[in-house]
Design a protein around this motif. Structure first.
Motif, PDB file in Angstrom:
ATOM      1  N   LYS A 428       0.828  -1.206   0.000  1.00 48.80           N
ATOM      2  CA  LYS A 428       0.000   0.000   0.000  1.00 48.80           C
ATOM      3  C   LYS A 428       0.864   1.258   0.000  1.00 48.80           C
ATOM      4  CE  LYS A 428      -4.060  -1.864   2.387  1.00 48.80           C
ATOM      5  NZ  LYS A 428      -4.894  -1.769   3.603  1.00 48.80           N
ATOM      6  N   LYS A 429       0.454   2.234  -0.833  1.00 46.16           N
ATOM      7  CA  LYS A 429       1.119   3.535  -0.843  1.00 46.16           C
ATOM      8  C   LYS A 429       0.394   4.468   0.123  1.00 46.16           C
ATOM      9  CE  LYS A 429       3.041   3.657  -5.528  1.00 46.16           C
ATOM     10  NZ  LYS A 429       3.098   4.409  -6.792  1.00 46.16           N
ATOM     11  N   LEU A 430       1.134   5.388   0.728  1.00 47.09           N
ATOM     12  CA  LEU A 430       0.508   6.355   1.630  1.00 47.09           C
ATOM     13  C   LEU A 430       1.336   7.622   1.662  1.00 47.09           C
ATOM     14  CD1 LEU A 430       2.075   6.227   4.774  1.00 47.09           C
ATOM     15  CD2 LEU A 430       1.392   3.888   4.343  1.00 47.09           C
ATOM     16  N   LYS A 431       0.669   8.713   2.017  1.00 50.69           N
ATOM     17  CA  LYS A 431       1.361   9.988   2.206  1.00 50.69           C
ATOM     18  C   LYS A 431       1.648  10.173   3.681  1.00 50.69           C
ATOM     19  CE  LYS A 431       0.612  13.213  -1.528  1.00 50.69           C
ATOM     20  NZ  LYS A 431       0.259  14.603  -1.861  1.00 50.69           N
ATOM     21  N   VAL A 432       2.808  10.713   3.974  1.00 53.26           N
ATOM     22  CA  VAL A 432       3.181  10.944   5.374  1.00 53.26           C
ATOM     23  C   VAL A 432       2.400  12.159   5.867  1.00 53.26           C
ATOM     24  CG1 VAL A 432       5.068  11.433   6.959  1.00 53.26           C
ATOM     25  CG2 VAL A 432       5.475  10.002   4.940  1.00 53.26           C
ATOM     26  N   PRO A 433       1.368  11.953   6.726  1.00 50.34           N
ATOM     27  CA  PRO A 433       0.533  13.078   7.120  1.00 50.34           C
ATOM     28  C   PRO A 433       1.186  13.982   8.161  1.00 50.34           C
ATOM     29  CG  PRO A 433      -0.248  11.047   8.129  1.00 50.34           C
ATOM     30  CD  PRO A 433       0.916  10.684   7.277  1.00 50.34           C
ATOM     31  N   ARG A 434       1.903  13.355   9.098  1.00 56.79           N
ATOM     32  CA  ARG A 434       2.519  14.139  10.179  1.00 56.79           C
ATOM     33  C   ARG A 434       3.736  13.390  10.689  1.00 56.79           C
ATOM     34  NH1 ARG A 434      -0.233  15.695  16.023  1.00 56.79           N
ATOM     35  NH2 ARG A 434       1.421  17.065  16.768  1.00 56.79           N
ATOM     36  N   LEU A 435       4.804  14.118  10.933  1.00 61.47           N
ATOM     37  CA  LEU A 435       6.076  13.538  11.353  1.00 61.47           C
ATOM     38  C   LEU A 435       6.471  14.211  12.668  1.00 61.47           C
ATOM     39  CD1 LEU A 435       7.945  11.464   9.945  1.00 61.47           C
ATOM     40  CD2 LEU A 435       9.242  13.385   9.023  1.00 61.47           C
ATOM     41  N   VAL A 436       6.736  13.409  13.706  1.00 63.82           N
ATOM     42  CA  VAL A 436       7.084  13.995  15.011  1.00 63.82           C
ATOM     43  C   VAL A 436       8.313  13.306  15.583  1.00 63.82           C
ATOM     44  CG1 VAL A 436       4.709  14.672  15.572  1.00 63.82           C
ATOM     45  CG2 VAL A 436       5.543  12.428  16.274  1.00 63.82           C
ATOM     46  N   ARG A 437       9.004  14.039  16.444  1.00 60.47           N
ATOM     47  CA  ARG A 437      10.100  13.474  17.217  1.00 60.47           C
ATOM     48  C   ARG A 437       9.602  13.359  18.655  1.00 60.47           C
ATOM     49  NH1 ARG A 437      14.348  16.669  15.709  1.00 60.47           N
ATOM     50  NH2 ARG A 437      15.218  15.163  14.254  1.00 60.47           N
ATOM     51  N   MET A 438       9.807  12.198  19.272  1.00 56.25           N
ATOM     52  CA  MET A 438       9.222  11.934  20.592  1.00 56.25           C
ATOM     53  C   MET A 438      10.160  12.348  21.724  1.00 56.25           C
ATOM     54  SD  MET A 438       6.312  10.808  19.773  1.00 56.25           S
ATOM     55  CE  MET A 438       5.765  10.449  21.449  1.00 56.25           C
ATOM     56  N   HIS A 439       9.531  12.872  22.772  1.00 51.64           N
ATOM     57  CA  HIS A 439      10.234  13.153  24.023  1.00 51.64           C
ATOM     58  C   HIS A 439       9.348  12.604  25.126  1.00 51.64           C
ATOM     59  CE1 HIS A 439      12.628  14.899  27.080  1.00 51.64           C
ATOM     60  NE2 HIS A 439      11.862  15.932  27.335  1.00 51.64           N
ATOM     61  N   SER A 440       9.494  11.286  25.394  1.00 53.58           N
ATOM     62  CA  SER A 440       8.589  10.545  26.266  1.00 53.58           C
ATOM     63  C   SER A 440       7.181  10.623  25.689  1.00 53.58           C
ATOM     64  CB  SER A 440       8.667  11.084  27.698  1.00 53.58           C
ATOM     65  OG  SER A 440       7.898  10.262  28.563  1.00 53.58           O
ATOM     66  N   ILE A 454      15.334   8.449  14.649  1.00 57.06           N
ATOM     67  CA  ILE A 454      14.141   7.729  15.104  1.00 57.06           C
ATOM     68  C   ILE A 454      13.022   8.750  15.251  1.00 57.06           C
ATOM     69  CG2 ILE A 454      13.104   6.408  16.986  1.00 57.06           C
ATOM     70  CD1 ILE A 454      15.893   5.212  17.513  1.00 57.06           C
ATOM     71  N   VAL A 455      11.939   8.544  14.517  1.00 52.23           N
ATOM     72  CA  VAL A 455      10.812   9.474  14.539  1.00 52.23           C
ATOM     73  C   VAL A 455       9.520   8.675  14.677  1.00 52.23           C
ATOM     74  CG1 VAL A 455      11.883  11.351  13.242  1.00 52.23           C
ATOM     75  CG2 VAL A 455      10.795   9.470  12.009  1.00 52.23           C
ATOM     76  N   ALA A 456       8.395   9.377  14.685  1.00 53.50           N
ATOM     77  CA  ALA A 456       7.094   8.710  14.769  1.00 53.50           C
ATOM     78  C   ALA A 456       6.157   9.304  13.723  1.00 53.50           C
ATOM     79  CB  ALA A 456       6.512   8.861  16.166  1.00 53.50           C
ATOM     80  N   LEU A 457       5.288   8.450  13.176  1.00 58.96           N
ATOM     81  CA  LEU A 457       4.314   8.855  12.170  1.00 58.96           C
ATOM     82  C   LEU A 457       2.914   8.770  12.766  1.00 58.96           C
ATOM     83  CD1 LEU A 457       5.528   6.699   9.125  1.00 58.96           C
ATOM     84  CD2 LEU A 457       6.271   8.995   9.713  1.00 58.96           C
ATOM     85  N   PHE A 458       2.016   9.652  12.307  1.00 62.68           N
ATOM     86  CA  PHE A 458       0.619   9.596  12.712  1.00 62.68           C
ATOM     87  C   PHE A 458      -0.232   9.107  11.550  1.00 62.68           C
ATOM     88  CE2 PHE A 458       1.148  12.351  16.479  1.00 62.68           C
ATOM     89  CZ  PHE A 458       0.357  11.608  17.334  1.00 62.68           C
ATOM     90  N   GLY A 459      -1.328   8.440  11.902  1.00 56.00           N
ATOM     91  CA  GLY A 459      -2.323   8.090  10.904  1.00 56.00           C
ATOM     92  C   GLY A 459      -1.864   7.090   9.878  1.00 56.00           C
ATOM     93  N   VAL A 460      -0.943   6.187  10.243  1.00 57.78           N
ATOM     94  CA  VAL A 460      -0.433   5.180   9.309  1.00 57.78           C
ATOM     95  C   VAL A 460      -0.935   3.810   9.758  1.00 57.78           C
ATOM     96  CG1 VAL A 460       1.630   4.060   8.405  1.00 57.78           C
ATOM     97  CG2 VAL A 460       1.612   6.529   8.745  1.00 57.78           C
ATOM     98  N   ASP A 461      -1.617   3.108   8.866  1.00 55.14           N
ATOM     99  CA  ASP A 461      -2.147   1.789   9.186  1.00 55.14           C
ATOM    100  C   ASP A 461      -1.086   0.738   8.879  1.00 55.14           C
ATOM    101  OD1 ASP A 461      -3.809  -0.273   9.866  1.00 55.14           O
ATOM    102  OD2 ASP A 461      -4.815  -0.366   7.922  1.00 55.14           O
ATOM    103  N   CYS A 462      -0.518   0.147   9.911  1.00 53.26           N
ATOM    104  CA  CYS A 462       0.519  -0.868   9.717  1.00 53.26           C
ATOM    105  C   CYS A 462       0.613  -1.717  10.967  1.00 53.26           C
ATOM    106  CB  CYS A 462       1.867  -0.209   9.422  1.00 53.26           C
ATOM    107  SG  CYS A 462       2.546   0.713  10.817  1.00 53.26           S
ATOM    108  N   LYS A 463       1.485  -2.687  10.942  1.00 55.22           N
ATOM    109  CA  LYS A 463       1.732  -3.494  12.138  1.00 55.22           C
ATOM    110  C   LYS A 463       3.216  -3.438  12.490  1.00 55.22           C
ATOM    111  CE  LYS A 463       2.226  -7.990   9.807  1.00 55.22           C
ATOM    112  NZ  LYS A 463       2.205  -7.539   8.419  1.00 55.22           N
TER     113      LYS A 463
END
Length: 793
Positions: A428-440, A454-463
């Motif tokens: 599946k193709k997807l657009k990166v909706p939001r990209l964040v760097r985590m601090h706890s 190391i970052v985190a993505l929002f709204g991505v359907d995966c396992k």
């Protein structure tokens, strides 16, 4: 003058300030001004503290006085890397046995690097709690339940940190953190030493080939003996390790350490240990320090040819030579430097950070391999080049306030907000909706992230374990090892109105945690949750109540038994059914036999990181000729493996068995895949009793620490629980008892241990193996299973 101070402040660019008294060898280390004071404010405050003393201010390219000749500077300059690669970046994990001080250490690291402005303690005694323990349950219980990611800047290095749980029930958090990290810090208690979970974590570090530093924490505790712990690291973990520090005092006299690399004494003072005093080695420690430095040089010389030449010529290596040799050996995983200090008393943490930068690898120095899905899964070496095509691994999922949060390690290329990426597991193709760097539990939006981050993505359907790549690149990262659950509970919502939240909670927890399994028992209709232990499942039941307002009824704990056969037995079964028209016909002939111990070991190694649902059941086609059409052989394989999921004794899976098909017969009209699958199912049930099956139960390796006066009581209790004592050692005023005990006999042990030892005892346990039960237990379990089946019918 104030004007001179102002001019000096203008020259400071996000660097540290070194304040040296001209008549004393004392340095005041002030933290980075990021998020705190401006450089001018920092200098003004420092000037007030010094008073009338003459002050010399100067900007340094290297923050800490100990690093004035750090080889990392040469390494960074000499590194042949592409534009955009950060040779000073570090990705590290902090792992240890429970209650060794991991989270306390991380809290100090965040403070000294300027990520937090105040230090708070574990358990939230001050009403706030440690930054990395963001979950309410973590602060209440004083343990880490979920791994937490953060990042900070130490000198010129960007450091990503993952703080992991120490309890064996949450070992998957350590497993997936180490899968994506380039280096690690193994924290050890100076009193407890190398404990059961320390060994498990070491095993995980070896599995993913992660270089590590060791930090012997709690040198301020009564009974602290860091060199005893160092010897345990060598004996129990089989590491080539040597101290790079020598403690200046222990227990309540612990003030600092002597750095064996630079041969300087470093002491810490001030409210938060921010005042660092550098001086000569105290007279009374010089002989011991010289001896330990010689040990350090010898240990590194054994695995580093360059330093070995100094050793053979009986020359004393320079600081730069020794530090460079330690770095080479650490990255090659042939040596582990051992640091010392006390995170709680703010001793030695800054020096450990120096060690992280000096000795652990940058992302481009670690070789990462992907599998080319278009070329029969051939290995492809990835480069930490931001300009190369994107490859990243989703290693952790978390349900956030704004939906699913996917933690992603970037191995190659650059990911940008709004860019298109492909999940190579699903296509599946997807657009990166939001990209964040985590601090706890806090998030900081970023527009892009490069290789090594190391970052985190929002709204991505995966396992968990999915690989993301640029369109046109079809590769997959190797998966992580997921241990099998060892304990189960029957759960149900207390009211029908809570069923929707109950289902949502179970669905979310399964996505987040690969070791948390949910299934429906077809016979009883109960929902069964399975996990790594009593605490693991208790935490999820409590989270259902708190996060989903769902009260849950919990049934009796269930043990995940297994079954096995003990002797060879033959089968010859004909499945024949005629009911008008084309019927069903399939005959299978062959035998079943148990696997040898060597075969089991080989299969277990080969299945690490793969689907383990077949429980080491091997099917072999030994037919010579075409007595059974080749098209039906796969159906026989499926039939036997499906049958092995439900043993004939108590309905649990059968493991470690070989099924060999030697003959059979088929019909030109009536034979089909379904007919041969049913024939295999029935043949297995027919032969199973003749193969003398046995029931296997999970046995746990248990480590119990109690005051010596309770030793006899505790050992007697272990014997009553049908446990076997492996070892018993005195450590100060405590006794550490190591034993193996059947899991079903460990339920409720924590409460009983507290009552036996007046609340002074503690224990940890981890899965050891499945072992045969005694004949009386087998008869009891079989009878109980028979009654349950009759009631269901």
């Amino acid at each position: 003058s104030a004007r001179a101070v102002s001019r000096a402040a203008g020259r400071l660019v996000a660097a540290s300030v070194e304040v040296a008294w001209t008549n004393q060898r004392t340095y005041l280390f002030t933290r980075w001004s990021v998020g705190f004071h401006t450089a001018a404010e920092t200098i003004a405050k420092t000037t007030q503290n010094v008073g009338a003393s003459s002050v010399s201010l100067r900007t340094r390219s290297t923050v800490h006085p100990l690093n004035t000749s750090s080889p990392l500077r040469h390494f960074a300059a000499a590194a042949t890397v592409s534009d955009g690669i950060d040779p000073l970046a570090r990705n590290i994990g902090i792992s240890a046995h429970i209650d060794s001080g991991k989270t306390t250490l991380t809290e100090r690291i965040l403070f000294y690097t300027g990520r937090i402005s105040e230090i708070h303690e574990v358990r939230g005694r001050d009403g706030v709690g440690a930054k990395m323990d963001s979950m309410e349950l973590e602060r209440e219980k004083g343990i880490t339940i979920q791994s937490a990611a953060t990042y900070c800047k130490w000198k010129h290095s960007n450091v990503n940190i993952i703080d992991t749980p120490g309890h064996v029930d949450f070992t998957i958090e350590v497993e997936r953190a180490l899968r994506v990290l380039d280096g690690a810090v193994l924290v050890l208690c100076s009193v407890g030493g190398v404990q059961s979970q320390s060994i498990t974590v070491d095993r995980q570090m070896r599995r993913y080939q992660v270089p590590r530093l060791c930090f012997i924490n709690k040198c301020d505790r009564t009974g602290a003996d860091p060199f005893r712990v160092l010897q345990q690291v060598r004996d129990k973990l089989k590491l080539n390790a040597a101290a790079v520090h020598y403690p200046i005092g222990l227990e309540d006299q612990h003030d600092g350490v002597v750095c064996l690399v630079t041969h300087k004494a470093v002491t810490f003072s001030g409210k938060s240990g921010e005042i660092i005093t550098i001086g000569d080695v105290p007279e009374h420690l010089r002989d011991q320090v010289a001896k330990k430095r010689k040990e350090l040089v010898e240990a590194v010389s054994e695995v580093d040819d360059t330093l070995g030449e100094f050793f053979l010529r009986e020359e004393t290596p320079e600081v730069e030579d020794l530090r460079a040799a330690i770095r080479r050996a650490t990255i090659a995983r042939t040596f582990s430097p051992v640091f010392m200090g006390s995170a709680f008393k703010n001793r030695g943490v800054q020096l450990l950070l120096d060690g992280v930068v000096d000795y652990l690898p940058a992302p481009h120095e670690v070789e990462n391999v992907a599998l080319d899905l278009d070329n029969d899964e051939a290995s492809v070496t990835l480069t930490a080049d931001p300009k190369a095509p994107l490859v990243g691994l989703a290693f952790k999922l978390e349900e956030g306030r704004f939906g699913q949060l996917t933690y992603l390690r970037i191995y190659q290329g650059t990911i940008k907000k709004g860019s298109t990426i492909v999940n190579t597991s699903t296509g599946k193709k997807l657009k990166v909706p939001r990209l964040v760097r985590m601090h706890s539990d806090e998030m900081e939006d970023v527009t892009e992230a490069k290789a090594g981050e190391i970052v985190a993505l929002f709204g991505v359907d995966c396992k968990s374990g999915d690989t993301f790549a640029e369109p046109g690149l079809n590769v997959a990262m190797t998966s992580m090892r997921v241990p099998e659950p060892v304990m189960s509970l029957a759960v149900s919502p207390k009211s029908r109105a809570e069923s929707a939240n109950f289902s949502k909670a179970l669905s979310r927890f399964q996505r987040e945690d690969p070791t948390f399994k949910v299934k429906l028992d077809e016979e009883s209709g109960q929902t069964i949750i399975s996990g790594m232990g009593e605490l693991h499942l208790d935490i999820y039941v409590e989270r259902m109540r708190r996060e989903y307002a769902c009260e849950v009824d919990v049934g009796e704990p269930r043990v995940n038994y297994r079954e096995c056969i003990t002797q060879k037995a033959s089968f010859d079964y004909l499945h024949k059914k005629q009911s008008g028209g084309s019927g069903q016909y399939g005959r299978v002939v062959g035998y079943v036999e148990p696997l040898t111990e060597d075969e089991v070991v080989e299969l277990t190694k080969a299945s690490a990181g793969k689907d383990t649902t077949n429980n080491n059941v091997i099917f072999e086609n030994g037919i010579i000729g075409n007595a059974i059409s080749p098209g039906y052989i796969l159906a026989c394989d499926k039939g036997f493996k499906e049958a092995s999921q439900t043993g004939g004794l108590i309905g649990h899976p059968v493991e470690n068995m070989r099924v060999v098909l030697t003959d059979g017969a088929s019909h030109a009209v009536d034979s089909s895949e379904m007919a041969f699958k049913l024939a295999a199912l029935s043949a297995f049930r027919q032969v199973y009793e003749k193969a003398k099956p046995k029931i296997l139960e999970p046995v746990m390796r248990v480590e119990i620490t109690v005051p010596s006066e309770f030793q006899g009581t505790v050992i007697g209790n272990v014997n009553r629980r049908k446990g076997t004592i492996l070892d018993s050692n005195a450590e100060g005023d405590d006794v550490v008892v190591q034993c193996i005990v059947p899991l079903k006999n460990m339920f409720g042990y924590s409460t009983e241990l507290r009552s036996m030892t007046q609340g002074k005892g503690e224990f940890t346990m981890e899965y050891s193996s499945h072992q045969p039960v005694t004949q009386d237990v087998q008869a009891e379990l079989t009878a109980e299973y028979g009654k349950t089946r009759k009631q269901a019918e």
